[in-house]
Design an enzyme around this catalytic site. Structure first.
Site, PDB file in Angstrom:
ATOM      1  N   ARG A  34     -17.230  71.623 133.864  1.00 36.74           N
ATOM      2  CA  ARG A  34     -18.301  70.456 133.758  1.00 36.74           C
ATOM      3  C   ARG A  34     -17.929  69.277 132.587  1.00 36.74           C
ATOM      4  O   ARG A  34     -18.641  68.217 132.589  1.00 36.74           O
ATOM      5  CB  ARG A  34     -19.561  71.096 133.395  1.00 36.74           C
ATOM      6  CG  ARG A  34     -20.090  72.093 134.409  1.00 36.74           C
ATOM      7  CD  ARG A  34     -21.331  72.670 134.344  1.00 36.74           C
ATOM      8  NE  ARG A  34     -21.688  73.667 135.286  1.00 36.74           N
ATOM      9  CZ  ARG A  34     -20.973  74.934 135.477  1.00 36.74           C
ATOM     10  NH1 ARG A  34     -19.970  75.304 134.744  1.00 36.74           N
ATOM     11  NH2 ARG A  34     -21.371  75.548 136.587  1.00 36.74           N
ATOM     12  N   GLN A 103     -16.503  84.095 129.440  1.00 36.57           N
ATOM     13  CA  GLN A 103     -16.688  83.842 130.920  1.00 36.57           C
ATOM     14  C   GLN A 103     -15.415  83.495 131.610  1.00 36.57           C
ATOM     15  O   GLN A 103     -15.390  83.244 132.672  1.00 36.57           O
ATOM     16  CB  GLN A 103     -17.408  82.863 130.955  1.00 36.57           C
ATOM     17  CG  GLN A 103     -19.216  83.039 130.426  1.00 36.57           C
ATOM     18  CD  GLN A 103     -19.795  81.749 130.201  1.00 36.57           C
ATOM     19  OE1 GLN A 103     -20.298  81.311 130.985  1.00 36.57           O
ATOM     20  NE2 GLN A 103     -19.752  81.273 128.927  1.00 36.57           N
ATOM     21  N   ILE A 105     -11.297  83.691 132.880  1.00 39.11           N
ATOM     22  CA  ILE A 105     -10.883  84.716 133.435  1.00 39.11           C
ATOM     23  C   ILE A 105      -9.430  84.496 133.181  1.00 39.11           C
ATOM     24  O   ILE A 105      -8.174  85.141 133.958  1.00 39.11           O
ATOM     25  CB  ILE A 105     -11.079  84.496 134.984  1.00 39.11           C
ATOM     26  CG1 ILE A 105     -10.699  82.927 135.307  1.00 39.11           C
ATOM     27  CG2 ILE A 105     -12.379  84.556 135.330  1.00 39.11           C
ATOM     28  CD1 ILE A 105     -10.707  82.671 136.768  1.00 39.11           C
ATOM     29  N   ASP A 106      -8.702  83.828 132.158  1.00 37.65           N
ATOM     30  CA  ASP A 106      -7.404  83.412 132.093  1.00 37.65           C
ATOM     31  C   ASP A 106      -6.682  84.529 131.142  1.00 37.65           C
ATOM     32  O   ASP A 106      -5.314  84.312 130.906  1.00 37.65           O
ATOM     33  CB  ASP A 106      -7.127  82.064 131.475  1.00 37.65           C
ATOM     34  CG  ASP A 106      -8.040  81.866 130.149  1.00 37.65           C
ATOM     35  OD1 ASP A 106      -8.279  82.790 129.539  1.00 37.65           O
ATOM     36  OD2 ASP A 106      -8.517  80.764 129.905  1.00 37.65           O
ATOM     37  N   HIS A 121     -16.611  87.626 133.564  1.00 36.02           N
ATOM     38  CA  HIS A 121     -16.407  87.160 135.010  1.00 36.02           C
ATOM     39  C   HIS A 121     -14.849  87.680 135.766  1.00 36.02           C
ATOM     40  O   HIS A 121     -14.519  87.210 136.649  1.00 36.02           O
ATOM     41  CB  HIS A 121     -16.473  85.794 135.059  1.00 36.02           C
ATOM     42  CG  HIS A 121     -17.885  85.060 134.860  1.00 36.02           C
ATOM     43  ND1 HIS A 121     -17.786  83.803 134.544  1.00 36.02           N
ATOM     44  CD2 HIS A 121     -18.934  85.737 135.112  1.00 36.02           C
ATOM     45  CE1 HIS A 121     -19.344  83.651 134.178  1.00 36.02           C
ATOM     46  NE2 HIS A 121     -19.767  84.881 134.665  1.00 36.02           N
ATOM     47  N   SER A 193     -20.842  75.337 128.375  1.00 31.87           N
ATOM     48  CA  SER A 193     -22.011  74.598 128.805  1.00 31.87           C
ATOM     49  C   SER A 193     -23.177  75.530 128.941  1.00 31.87           C
ATOM     50  O   SER A 193     -24.544  74.721 128.850  1.00 31.87           O
ATOM     51  CB  SER A 193     -21.874  74.007 130.242  1.00 31.87           C
ATOM     52  OG  SER A 193     -21.766  74.717 131.256  1.00 31.87           O
TER      53      SER A 193
HETATM   54  P1  NAD Z   1     -18.151  74.419 131.721  1.00 35.05           P
HETATM   55  O1  NAD Z   1     -16.949  74.047 132.126  1.00 35.05           O
HETATM   56  O2  NAD Z   1     -19.415  74.511 132.295  1.00 35.05           O
HETATM   57  O3  NAD Z   1     -18.459  73.933 130.203  1.00 35.05           O
HETATM   58  C1  NAD Z   1     -17.390  74.101 129.166  1.00 35.05           C
HETATM   59  C2  NAD Z   1     -18.003  73.288 127.905  1.00 35.05           C
HETATM   60  O4  NAD Z   1     -17.249  73.355 126.902  1.00 35.05           O
HETATM   61  C3  NAD Z   1     -18.546  71.974 128.223  1.00 35.05           C
HETATM   62  O5  NAD Z   1     -19.902  71.787 127.558  1.00 35.05           O
HETATM   63  C4  NAD Z   1     -17.605  71.006 127.298  1.00 35.05           C
HETATM   64  O6  NAD Z   1     -18.175  69.916 126.402  1.00 35.05           O
HETATM   65  C5  NAD Z   1     -17.229  72.076 126.229  1.00 35.05           C
HETATM   66  N1  NAD Z   1     -15.851  71.765 125.801  1.00 35.05           N
HETATM   67  C6  NAD Z   1     -14.623  71.650 126.552  1.00 35.05           C
HETATM   68  N2  NAD Z   1     -13.633  71.575 125.820  1.00 35.05           N
HETATM   69  C7  NAD Z   1     -13.817  71.666 124.580  1.00 35.05           C
HETATM   70  C8  NAD Z   1     -13.245  71.656 123.488  1.00 35.05           C
HETATM   71  N3  NAD Z   1     -11.802  71.817 123.432  1.00 35.05           N
HETATM   72  N4  NAD Z   1     -13.696  71.814 121.956  1.00 35.05           N
HETATM   73  C9  NAD Z   1     -15.251  72.042 122.376  1.00 35.05           C
HETATM   74  N5  NAD Z   1     -16.002  72.021 123.344  1.00 35.05           N
HETATM   75  C10 NAD Z   1     -15.096  71.969 124.263  1.00 35.05           C
HETATM   76  O7  NAD Z   1     -17.794  76.047 131.409  1.00 35.05           O
HETATM   77  P2  NAD Z   1     -18.462  77.575 131.226  1.00 35.05           P
HETATM   78  O8  NAD Z   1     -19.654  77.422 130.629  1.00 35.05           O
HETATM   79  O9  NAD Z   1     -17.293  78.433 130.798  1.00 35.05           O
HETATM   80  O10 NAD Z   1     -18.766  77.764 132.827  1.00 35.05           O
HETATM   81  C11 NAD Z   1     -17.843  77.593 133.856  1.00 35.05           C
HETATM   82  C12 NAD Z   1     -17.376  78.858 134.532  1.00 35.05           C
HETATM   83  O11 NAD Z   1     -16.092  78.513 134.859  1.00 35.05           O
HETATM   84  C13 NAD Z   1     -17.310  80.243 133.906  1.00 35.05           C
HETATM   85  O12 NAD Z   1     -18.033  81.104 134.569  1.00 35.05           O
HETATM   86  C14 NAD Z   1     -15.697  80.467 133.855  1.00 35.05           C
HETATM   87  O13 NAD Z   1     -15.822  81.906 134.515  1.00 35.05           O
HETATM   88  C15 NAD Z   1     -15.239  79.598 134.942  1.00 35.05           C
HETATM   89  N6  NAD Z   1     -13.978  78.921 134.289  1.00 35.05           N
HETATM   90  C16 NAD Z   1     -13.048  79.549 133.547  1.00 35.05           C
HETATM   91  C17 NAD Z   1     -11.848  78.823 132.894  1.00 35.05           C
HETATM   92  C18 NAD Z   1     -10.657  79.733 132.525  1.00 35.05           C
HETATM   93  O14 NAD Z   1     -10.658  81.117 132.523  1.00 35.05           O
HETATM   94  N7  NAD Z   1     -10.118  79.211 131.464  1.00 35.05           N
HETATM   95  C19 NAD Z   1     -11.629  77.517 133.541  1.00 35.05           C
HETATM   96  C20 NAD Z   1     -12.647  77.099 134.504  1.00 35.05           C
HETATM   97  C21 NAD Z   1     -13.786  77.636 134.805  1.00 35.05           C
END
Ligand code: NAD
Length: 244
Positions: A34, A103, A105-106, A121, A193
């Protein structure tokens, strides 16, 4: 916000819990969903929205398109743990952190050395055959591309052990996460988020008064936090956990 004050709280913790999301891994160059550079914006214009392509009905009916999207956007085999993952592993080694509830999955928390990681997740590292249940690792999924990976035992369709939209969370993982959060002396929430439920709502199980929220953007749970830092989570966690 006084970082020194938050640091003292973290350093005094004995069973802290970290609850995080995709923002924890953006500094490892894995896009979140997001943020401005997140998947929900960059995937605009694709035939289906990401939440459709990452849903169980889509996996069952369009496995080729699912895998094309999943391989391109969700698999990052070269990604390395960043300062946030390392700092949390250090806190666990020091006996201050009881669990990471993620949350993500990496698998990057485990790669950094965290041993109690509750993956709400699931994980891209685990995959199983939808016909016979046989397990396959991430390397197999990567090597068997670009199409749908077939089970080496029975030829069935292999599915990542990740919770797709429309699927339930593992009840055992959920219960362990609730318990860890309910028992936490300090709850650190970051890089999320807090909009994906039921995961986000788990933080309601924390009843203490040391909820530390580390996120660049506002979340629906900001009013529950005693401490909020809107900055890079890697840099902040490094500051909070480094020695004198
Ligand atoms: P999201 O994308 O909804 O929110 C990410 C939040 O992190 C945002 O509010 C953003 O402002 C903040 N953010 C991003 N980079 C940051 C940083 N460097 N420092 C501080 N804040 C930072 O992510 P979510 O809430 O985890 O929900 C998304 C879903 O997507 C989860 O269910 C997850 O399973 C999945 N997902 C996982 C991965 C992964 O495994 N790395 C990647 C993408 C999505």
């Amino acid at each position: 916000m006084n970082i020194a004050e938050i640091r003292n709280i973290v350093q005094a913790a004995r069973k802290a819990v970290f609850f995080g999301g995709a923002g924890v891994s953006t500094e490892s160059r894995i896009p979140d969903f997001r943020s401005a550079s997140g998947l929900y914006r960059t995937a605009q214009g694709t035939a289906y929205p990401p939440e459709v392509m990452l849903s169980r009905p889509f996996f069952d009916t369009h496995p080729e398109e699912f895998y094309a999207f999943y391989r391109a956007k969700m698999l990052h085999p070269g990604a390395k743990p960043n300062d946030a993952h390392q700092a949390l592993a250090k806190l666990e080694r020091e006996g201050r952190l009881a669990a990471v509830v993620t949350q993500n999955i990496d698998g990057l928390h485990q790669a950094a050395g965290s041993s109690r990681v509750l993956e709400l997740h699931g994980s891209v590292h685990r995959n199983f055959c939808t016909s016979c249940g046989r397990s396959h690792d991430l390397a197999y999924v990567l090597e068997s591309g670009p199409g749908v990976p077939a089970c080496t035992a029975c030829g069935g369709t292999v599915k990542p052990d990740v919770v797709l939209y429309g699927e339930n969370l593992d009840p055992g993982v959920l219960e362990a996460a609730v318990q860890a959060i309910a028992e936490a002396d300090v709850l650190i929430v970051g890089g999320t988020s807090l909009t994906v439920n039921p995961a986000a709502s788990l933080i309601r199980h924390y009843s203490g008064n040391r909820l530390i929220l580390l996120n660049r953007e506002a979340t629906p749970y900001d009013d529950r936090a005693q401490y909020i830092v809107r900055d890079s989570i890697g840099g902040v966690l490094r500051l909070l956990t480094e020695g004198e």
